[in-house]
Design an enzyme around this catalytic site. Sequence first.
Site: not given
Length: 394
Positions: A11, A105-106
Amino acid sequence: MTAARAIIHVDMDAFYAAIEQRDNPQWRGRPLVVGELGPRSVVSTASYEARPFGVRSAMPTLTAKRLCPEAIFVPVRMSRYQEVSAQVFEVFAEVTPQIEGLSLDEAFLDVTGSLRLFGGQVEAIGRFIKAQIRARTALNASVGMAHNKLLAKLASELSKPDGLLRITQDSVQSILDPLPVGRLWTIGKVAEAGLHRLGIRTVRDLREADARRLAQAMGNQAVHWQRLARGLDDRPVEAGEEKSVSAETTFETDLDTLDQALAWLARLAERVGERVRAHGLQGRTVTVKLRKPPFETHTRQVTLVEPSDVTAVILDAGRTLLRRWWQGETTPRLRLLGIGLSSFGELPQSSLFDNAAGRAQDHVADRINRKFGGGSLVRGAVLKARKPRDDESS
């Protein structure tokens, strides 16, 4: 007994805000909110400097302004965030093809099949991912590691920001038990309030609760929640199909000779070939990416007669594309160079024999580089390649 899986959850820390602060050094260390001020605007991301004031994602930006009057408000630049996200996911693809992207983003990564390449240590993979993301993007990622998705995500959350945490099978309950019950996946605010009415406030309370009484009060979800309280989660990492494998690098000083460019192309092609073979893939489309200063990007492609995983075949096609581009430029200079392979498919049986020598050479090089480190055995052409800038990607 089935061997435990190795799952990683990555993350990025305050991703959008971190990109804005990176691209605009004058904003570093200051509270920053991604989201324009307006009656209908909401916070996309808040920097860590803004969060102590109570600024959170999905909050109206006018509320954020009231809580943090000194905050800098900037508009969303989605194309920029997508560009940086692609760099991050390139790092993931170097480790495993088993990637479940949750957002820009993860992501979850199943690295079970990659452990032997990193000495059997999932922590080594986690450190590699963090270091490579930092080197290529100048951004921080929090990395959680465990034997299932529930615990890997929890590990990354508990270690933020810039975290690296592994939850082992022996440490599951010591980490889970003290946590508020609402930290468990699928337990939302309404369910949490219902559990509180039963006197269940921690994960340990949930784990030790009478199953029948819990089911009567909370319904069918109770069994699932108690499994989570014991750290049990069988969900697989649902990977999308690998669409391309590529490697690229940005140079501190522009390349201005074809010999330098060809040397770097050879180095990058070796990385692509090694990754393609590690993932058991063969591709038909070779793409070369070329960026002229300051930021003019070109791509050139060629389709092979049949799929291949042989470095020499990939490199030969890339050389042809690079030479054609170079000869067509009045003053050729390169700020960035990359090569990739895509259009994956079955490798014809005849090709296994046609490229036997090249394939055997590649596998010997792969074994040596895995044992002694990447770059231990390279083609002579690679030796002309000079050191790139810090954000080299592969």
